[in-house]
Design a protein around this motif. Structure first.
Motif, PDB file in Angstrom:
ATOM      1  N   GLN A   1       0.812  -1.211   0.000  1.00 40.46           N
ATOM      2  CA  GLN A   1       0.000   0.000   0.000  1.00 40.46           C
ATOM      3  C   GLN A   1       0.853   1.271   0.000  1.00 40.46           C
ATOM      4  O   GLN A   1       0.542   2.255   0.649  1.00 40.46           O
ATOM      5  N   THR A   2       1.948   1.212  -0.724  1.00 41.61           N
ATOM      6  CA  THR A   2       2.765   2.395  -0.932  1.00 41.61           C
ATOM      7  C   THR A   2       3.471   2.281  -2.275  1.00 41.61           C
ATOM      8  O   THR A   2       4.305   1.396  -2.472  1.00 41.61           O
ATOM      9  N   LEU A   3       3.135   3.160  -3.199  1.00 37.77           N
ATOM     10  CA  LEU A   3       3.759   3.148  -4.522  1.00 37.77           C
ATOM     11  C   LEU A   3       4.874   4.177  -4.640  1.00 37.77           C
ATOM     12  O   LEU A   3       5.513   4.285  -5.686  1.00 37.77           O
ATOM     13  N   THR A   4       5.129   4.917  -3.555  1.00 37.96           N
ATOM     14  CA  THR A   4       6.194   5.922  -3.589  1.00 37.96           C
ATOM     15  C   THR A   4       7.548   5.324  -3.955  1.00 37.96           C
ATOM     16  O   THR A   4       8.257   5.864  -4.821  1.00 37.96           O
ATOM     17  N   PRO A   5       7.958   4.200  -3.337  1.00 40.87           N
ATOM     18  CA  PRO A   5       9.252   3.605  -3.730  1.00 40.87           C
ATOM     19  C   PRO A   5       9.295   3.225  -5.209  1.00 40.87           C
ATOM     20  O   PRO A   5      10.324   3.426  -5.873  1.00 40.87           O
ATOM     21  N   PHE A   6       8.184   2.694  -5.718  1.00 39.84           N
ATOM     22  CA  PHE A   6       8.151   2.301  -7.127  1.00 39.84           C
ATOM     23  C   PHE A   6       8.313   3.524  -8.028  1.00 39.84           C
ATOM     24  O   PHE A   6       9.044   3.476  -9.027  1.00 39.84           O
ATOM     25  N   LEU A   7       7.649   4.627  -7.680  1.00 37.51           N
ATOM     26  CA  LEU A   7       7.738   5.850  -8.490  1.00 37.51           C
ATOM     27  C   LEU A   7       9.145   6.438  -8.438  1.00 37.51           C
ATOM     28  O   LEU A   7       9.643   6.965  -9.441  1.00 37.51           O
ATOM     29  N   ILE A   8       9.798   6.334  -7.284  1.00 32.26           N
ATOM     30  CA  ILE A   8      11.171   6.823  -7.167  1.00 32.26           C
ATOM     31  C   ILE A   8      12.088   6.032  -8.091  1.00 32.26           C
ATOM     32  O   ILE A   8      12.930   6.600  -8.807  1.00 32.26           O
ATOM     33  N   VAL A   9      11.917   4.721  -8.087  1.00 27.90           N
ATOM     34  CA  VAL A   9      12.724   3.858  -8.965  1.00 27.90           C
ATOM     35  C   VAL A   9      12.513   4.248 -10.424  1.00 27.90           C
ATOM     36  O   VAL A   9      13.477   4.329 -11.203  1.00 27.90           O
ATOM     37  N   GLN A  10      11.269   4.494 -10.805  1.00 25.77           N
ATOM     38  CA  GLN A  10      10.969   4.858 -12.192  1.00 25.77           C
ATOM     39  C   GLN A  10      11.645   6.160 -12.601  1.00 25.77           C
ATOM     40  O   GLN A  10      12.118   6.300 -13.736  1.00 25.77           O
ATOM     41  N   CYS A  11      11.699   7.108 -11.684  1.00 27.31           N
ATOM     42  CA  CYS A  11      12.349   8.392 -11.988  1.00 27.31           C
ATOM     43  C   CYS A  11      13.826   8.185 -12.327  1.00 27.31           C
ATOM     44  O   CYS A  11      14.361   8.800 -13.258  1.00 27.31           O
ATOM     45  N   PHE A  12      14.481   7.333 -11.568  1.00 30.71           N
ATOM     46  CA  PHE A  12      15.903   7.079 -11.822  1.00 30.71           C
ATOM     47  C   PHE A  12      16.122   6.208 -13.053  1.00 30.71           C
ATOM     48  O   PHE A  12      17.194   6.263 -13.662  1.00 30.71           O
TER      49      PHE A  12
ATOM     50  N   MET B   1      26.034   2.117 -21.683  1.00 28.24           N
ATOM     51  CA  MET B   1      24.810   1.559 -21.108  1.00 28.24           C
ATOM     52  C   MET B   1      25.109   0.952 -19.743  1.00 28.24           C
ATOM     53  O   MET B   1      24.325   1.121 -18.790  1.00 28.24           O
ATOM     54  N   ASN B   2      26.208   0.265 -19.640  1.00 26.58           N
ATOM     55  CA  ASN B   2      26.615  -0.372 -18.389  1.00 26.58           C
ATOM     56  C   ASN B   2      26.776   0.662 -17.282  1.00 26.58           C
ATOM     57  O   ASN B   2      26.231   0.506 -16.177  1.00 26.58           O
ATOM     58  N   LEU B   3      27.523   1.721 -17.557  1.00 24.90           N
ATOM     59  CA  LEU B   3      27.778   2.757 -16.557  1.00 24.90           C
ATOM     60  C   LEU B   3      26.500   3.487 -16.169  1.00 24.90           C
ATOM     61  O   LEU B   3      26.245   3.746 -14.983  1.00 24.90           O
ATOM     62  N   LEU B   4      25.694   3.830 -17.166  1.00 23.84           N
ATOM     63  CA  LEU B   4      24.454   4.566 -16.889  1.00 23.84           C
ATOM     64  C   LEU B   4      23.484   3.721 -16.063  1.00 23.84           C
ATOM     65  O   LEU B   4      22.925   4.193 -15.070  1.00 23.84           O
ATOM     66  N   ALA B   5      23.287   2.471 -16.468  1.00 22.65           N
ATOM     67  CA  ALA B   5      22.359   1.589 -15.753  1.00 22.65           C
ATOM     68  C   ALA B   5      22.838   1.333 -14.330  1.00 22.65           C
ATOM     69  O   ALA B   5      22.038   1.346 -13.385  1.00 22.65           O
ATOM     70  N   SER B   6      24.136   1.109 -14.162  1.00 23.71           N
ATOM     71  CA  SER B   6      24.676   0.855 -12.828  1.00 23.71           C
ATOM     72  C   SER B   6      24.498   2.061 -11.919  1.00 23.71           C
ATOM     73  O   SER B   6      24.046   1.934 -10.772  1.00 23.71           O
ATOM     74  N   ALA B   7      24.843   3.241 -12.433  1.00 24.65           N
ATOM     75  CA  ALA B   7      24.738   4.454 -11.627  1.00 24.65           C
ATOM     76  C   ALA B   7      23.291   4.752 -11.241  1.00 24.65           C
ATOM     77  O   ALA B   7      22.987   5.013 -10.074  1.00 24.65           O
ATOM     78  N   CYS B   8      22.393   4.685 -12.209  1.00 23.34           N
ATOM     79  CA  CYS B   8      20.989   5.019 -11.947  1.00 23.34           C
ATOM     80  C   CYS B   8      20.333   4.000 -11.014  1.00 23.34           C
ATOM     81  O   CYS B   8      19.569   4.373 -10.110  1.00 23.34           O
ATOM     82  N   THR B   9      20.635   2.732 -11.204  1.00 24.92           N
ATOM     83  CA  THR B   9      20.030   1.699 -10.364  1.00 24.92           C
ATOM     84  C   THR B   9      20.551   1.783  -8.938  1.00 24.92           C
ATOM     85  O   THR B   9      19.788   1.658  -7.971  1.00 24.92           O
ATOM     86  N   ASN B  10      21.849   2.006  -8.787  1.00 21.41           N
ATOM     87  CA  ASN B  10      22.407   2.183  -7.447  1.00 21.41           C
ATOM     88  C   ASN B  10      21.772   3.367  -6.729  1.00 21.41           C
ATOM     89  O   ASN B  10      21.365   3.261  -5.566  1.00 21.41           O
ATOM     90  N   LEU B  11      21.689   4.499  -7.417  1.00 22.13           N
ATOM     91  CA  LEU B  11      21.108   5.695  -6.808  1.00 22.13           C
ATOM     92  C   LEU B  11      19.648   5.476  -6.437  1.00 22.13           C
ATOM     93  O   LEU B  11      19.187   5.935  -5.382  1.00 22.13           O
TER      94      LEU B  11
END
Length: 267
Positions: A205-216, A246-256
């Motif tokens: 019952q909280t979609l805030t974490p999901f929306l944060i992930v989508q932003c990154f 792609m590797n660097l961008l995906a790693s950085a964004c997913t980590n953040l």
């Protein structure tokens, strides 16, 4: 590393010292040792793993990986015996993946499953149980989502290596799918991971974490689409340079993204 942060972000009460120790075991010992052993077995002469011109490995590299593995197992035992057993399983699967006598990486489906189940699902489990103060049931959705997130990214790292892999008698999942098929497959698996994450957070019952992930994830998705468009016009665009970006961008964004979730969870 993104799986590590993702697992921590799902723990209510973190054992801080264990979290630091687990981070050290995984990122300073286990992962580098696995990469070192793989390099020793592969002896790549073409670009690989972010290195355009890899040096040829020596016998000393093998000895260093063995020492690192032993140290990782000893430190893991101070966390918990079941944690050490999980680390031993990871190391064993990693060796079977690369070892010339077994060489799981030369089988497209088995090799793919070995990577995503160990680097994704197993690592999530190890971090979750190793750093958790509470005795709780591990949520299955993040475990599967971790495997899918790795599965939606790993084949892309192989698209520029088809000729080198073929020369080494290795038949990767990317070779099985073809260059264009690899992009489609990764998009589908990535989409499944996001759908599972949506269902997981919706159930809480909280979609805030999901929306944060989508932003990154937006920069990653945009780059992926732009790159795929280039590949559709000319498959030569599936090269080392684009893959590493792609590797660097995906790693950085997913980590953040998952670090933000961790901070939000602990507030």
């Amino acid at each position: 590393m993104p799986v590590y942060w993702f697992a921590l972000s799902n723990i209510q009460h973190i054992q801080v010292w264990h979290a630091v120790l687990v981070f050290f075991i995984l990122h300073v010992l286990v992962y580098p040792s696995s990469n070192g052993y793989n390099s020793y077995m592969d002896r790549d002469t073409t670009p690989v793993g972010g290195i355009a011109n890899p040096m040829q490995p020596t016998r000393q590299l093998l000895y260093v990986t063995l020492v690192m593995d032993a140290l990782a197992l000893l430190l893991s035992a101070t966390v918990a015996l079941y944690f050490a057993a999980g680390i031993a399983c990871y190391i064993l699967c990693s060796r079977m993946y690369s070892y010339r006598g077994i060489r799981l990486k030369k089988y497209p489906i088995i090799g793919f499953l070995t990577v995503i189940l160990n680097q994704g699902a197993l690592v999530f489990l190890l971090v979750y149980i190793g750093c958790n103060q509470d005795t709780t049931i591990v949520p299955w959705q993040p475990v599967v989502a971790s495997a899918l997130l790795i599965g939606g990214f790993y084949p892309i790292t192989q698209v520029y290596q088809h000729k080198a892999d073929a020369a080494d008698n290795v038949y990767t999942i990317s070779m099985l799918l073809g260059i264009k098929g690899t992009f489609v497959f990764c998009a589908l698996v990535y989409g499944l991971a996001l759908l599972l994450l949506f269902n997981f957070y919706a159930a809480l019952q909280t979609l805030t974490p999901f929306l944060i992930v989508q932003c990154f994830f937006i920069p990653v998705i945009v780059y992926f689409i732009v790159w795929f468009t280039k590949v559709l016009r000319n498959t030569a665009a599936a090269d080392f340079r684009h893959t590493m970006r792609m590797n660097l961008l995906a790693s950085a964004c997913t980590n953040l993204a998952f670090i933000c979730l961790l901070i939000l969870h602990q507030l």
